[in-house]
Design a protein around this motif. Sequence first.
Motif, PDB file in Angstrom:
ATOM      1  N   GLY A 187       2.138   1.677  -3.407  1.00  0.00           N
ATOM      2  CA  GLY A 187       1.064   2.173  -4.284  1.00  0.00           C
ATOM      3  C   GLY A 187       0.847   3.663  -4.096  1.00  0.00           C
ATOM      4  N   PHE A 188       0.957   4.112  -2.854  1.00  0.00           N
ATOM      5  CA  PHE A 188       0.784   5.542  -2.580  1.00  0.00           C
ATOM      6  C   PHE A 188       1.913   6.353  -3.239  1.00  0.00           C
ATOM      7  CE2 PHE A 188       1.704   9.208   0.248  1.00  0.00           C
ATOM      8  CZ  PHE A 188       0.548   9.923  -0.005  1.00  0.00           C
ATOM      9  N   ALA A 189       3.139   5.819  -3.138  1.00  0.00           N
ATOM     10  CA  ALA A 189       4.277   6.505  -3.760  1.00  0.00           C
ATOM     11  C   ALA A 189       4.083   6.593  -5.274  1.00  0.00           C
ATOM     12  CB  ALA A 189       5.570   5.760  -3.425  1.00  0.00           C
ATOM     13  N   TRP A 190       3.613   5.512  -5.851  1.00  0.00           N
ATOM     14  CA  TRP A 190       3.391   5.505  -7.308  1.00  0.00           C
ATOM     15  C   TRP A 190       2.279   6.501  -7.672  1.00  0.00           C
ATOM     16  CZ3 TRP A 190       1.999   0.512 -10.584  1.00  0.00           C
ATOM     17  CH2 TRP A 190       2.160   0.818 -11.938  1.00  0.00           C
ATOM     18  N   TYR A 191       1.251   6.536  -6.841  1.00  0.00           N
ATOM     19  CA  TYR A 191       0.147   7.487  -7.071  1.00  0.00           C
ATOM     20  C   TYR A 191       0.690   8.921  -7.073  1.00  0.00           C
ATOM     21  CZ  TYR A 191      -3.947  10.332  -5.992  1.00  0.00           C
ATOM     22  OH  TYR A 191      -4.919  11.306  -6.002  1.00  0.00           O
ATOM     23  N   GLN A 192       1.596   9.202  -6.149  1.00  0.00           N
ATOM     24  CA  GLN A 192       2.211  10.534  -6.115  1.00  0.00           C
ATOM     25  C   GLN A 192       2.939  10.828  -7.420  1.00  0.00           C
ATOM     26  OE1 GLN A 192       2.360  13.024  -3.569  1.00  0.00           O
ATOM     27  NE2 GLN A 192       0.583  11.839  -2.926  1.00  0.00           N
ATOM     28  N   VAL A 211       0.846  -1.202   0.000  1.00  0.00           N
ATOM     29  CA  VAL A 211       0.000   0.000   0.000  1.00  0.00           C
ATOM     30  C   VAL A 211       0.884   1.256   0.000  1.00  0.00           C
ATOM     31  CG1 VAL A 211      -1.652   1.312   1.398  1.00  0.00           C
ATOM     32  CG2 VAL A 211      -1.973  -1.133   1.065  1.00  0.00           C
ATOM     33  N   TRP A 212       1.952   1.215   0.768  1.00  0.00           N
ATOM     34  CA  TRP A 212       2.884   2.343   0.798  1.00  0.00           C
ATOM     35  C   TRP A 212       3.490   2.567  -0.603  1.00  0.00           C
ATOM     36  CZ3 TRP A 212       3.738   6.575   3.088  1.00  0.00           C
ATOM     37  CH2 TRP A 212       4.964   7.220   3.047  1.00  0.00           C
TER      38      TRP A 212
END
Lengths: 191, 457
Positions: free
Chosen positions: B57-62, B54-55
């Motif tokens: 995925g959040f970085a990729w979303y950024q 999840v972490w």
Amino acid sequence: MGHAATTVHHDEPGVRLKAVYAHLDCLLAGIARMKADHTEGWTVQSPLPRHEILEAVYEGRPSPVRWWTLTGAIAGLHIGFLLPALTAAQWPMINPGGKPVVSLVPYAVIMFECTILFGSIATLLGLMFHSGVPAMLDRSLKDPRVTDASFTIVFPSAPRSQVEKLKAALVATGAIEVTTGDDAVYEVPNV
Amino acid sequence: MASNDAIYGYDPRDPAAPNRPTTYGQVNRDIIRPLLRPTALWLLAMAIVVGMMVWGGFAWYQQITMGMGVAGITHPVMWGVYIVTFVFWIGIGHAGTLISAILFLVYSRWRTGVYRASEAMTVFAVMTALLFPVLHLGRCWQAYWFFPYPNQRQLWMNFKSPLMWDVFAISTYFTVSAVFFYVGLVPDIAIFRDHSKGLIRKVYGAMALGWHGTDRQWHHYMAAYGFFAAFAAPLVLSVHSVVSWDFAMAPTAGWHSTIFPPYFVAGAIFSGCAMVISLLMPMTYLFKWEPYVNLWHFENLAKMCLLTSGILTYAYGMEYFIAWYSQNPYEWAIFSWRATGDYAWAFWLMVFCNCVAPLVWYSKKMRTNPWSLFIVAAIINVGMWLERFNIVISSTAHNFDPQTWALYSPTWVEVGVLIGSAGWFGTWFLLFCKTFPAVAITEIKEMVAPPVKGAGH
């Protein structure tokens, strides 16, 4: 061997006949007996691929899957050349580093990869075609004991007139249980 | 962890081994019993890896929303952590196919206990690696441009480029590995189908494809399995060779070397075998596989690591020798800088992890000690990531024009994606081990004496 839908008297109504063996040597005796009697229409089931069983049933005949493999690999080799070559021929102005438009050496990598890829996919198709999978609806061979520890010789459709004779032969070779029809449903422990 | 004596257990060469399974049914039950029954430890491990994913995925979303500027890659280092980690995961994926295909072809018996989990590791590692070219694109929704197909843009890729060879090599490797993996699983899924009830039986029944262990199925299965192994074996050598050409085909100092393909292949097998040890040591105790996977297998994996560590050490030394002997000032400058410059810490740490630490396994006592195996394997995994870091970063940070030199350091987004990739891999692996037989039941049965009544029928 053993894959025809019925035994020799095809026009007779058939019944499923199954002999269960607990021991490998008894199963091999059963196979030998079926072969000696020229009985057809039977299938062996085993929890693992023992070479003795395959040797007894197929007598060294190789699987035709190998032809699928060869055909797929040769097709892949050609596709691996034609795809980049025809692409390059369509765009001859893209000519990096002064190399020929159609260059065999860099295409060798693509050819190699396509040989492996198409050969493998063809092998998979050949395996599915010859081994008859997927076959989820075929219930005639269903017996959970086979994937556990038992061996069977199954007649999916044995002629009724020969059932007693076949039963006697199978019991004589060491079958621990011989049943007919679809009534026998077994379960193995749900661990 | 248990003592050596307790887990040295089942060696198929030793008929008197105390934990040796005696019946086919026992093998089924031993391996199936822990499946689909989550333990507290397994749930904790899942929570950790899902959190990491999840972490990531959040970085990729950024990165998707803010743009590639949030990553540390910029001129001159345009290949940062993403490509380093891509090569790392591709390398990890090598041991599975080596163990399942090459060791199958040479009739190596110790592969049986560990090959299924190694194959799963291969498939999941390649799935993880495949994320990185997509991540590195920035505009990840255009990833399908990698593949050749007629399109309205009338654009075709350059088949003379090693990057395009890589697309073919890795997609072929993934496809063949996945097919090989699933075909091997089918008879074992059928076992699980027959040991379950209700909806679970229906699901596994569908995945077992109607497998009933008939002579016809086994006959063609054995032939096909041999062909899959024969196809997969050269892939072990070719895939990382092609990956190495991503670097070696460029006239960049530190990359442009003919030693790269064997050097990369040895490194891939080295890291893959170490990862198998790292993953299977804890899983063996978690799932109680000791009769089937034990120190006999881990010792053999350690020997594979020792061999490939020696090859790598030779390659590291030979790179320096060639740089010096060729009298090419650019080559010598980059290799000198690797060992003495800003990234010297990474270089010497790599040398320690890959060349020095594995030497303890020359002692049989250390090679058969669970803690030594686990710790050194973890050190090797770190070392192999650093090897790719050294190759990718140093040669681009100090290229031919000193005016463009700059240092690279990853941002939190890149580190987050790196952590997330480990979480993605771990999630798949843990799910697999809980839902499918991660020890090959059918092949283990081949090592058990068949039930025989005796003569006289």
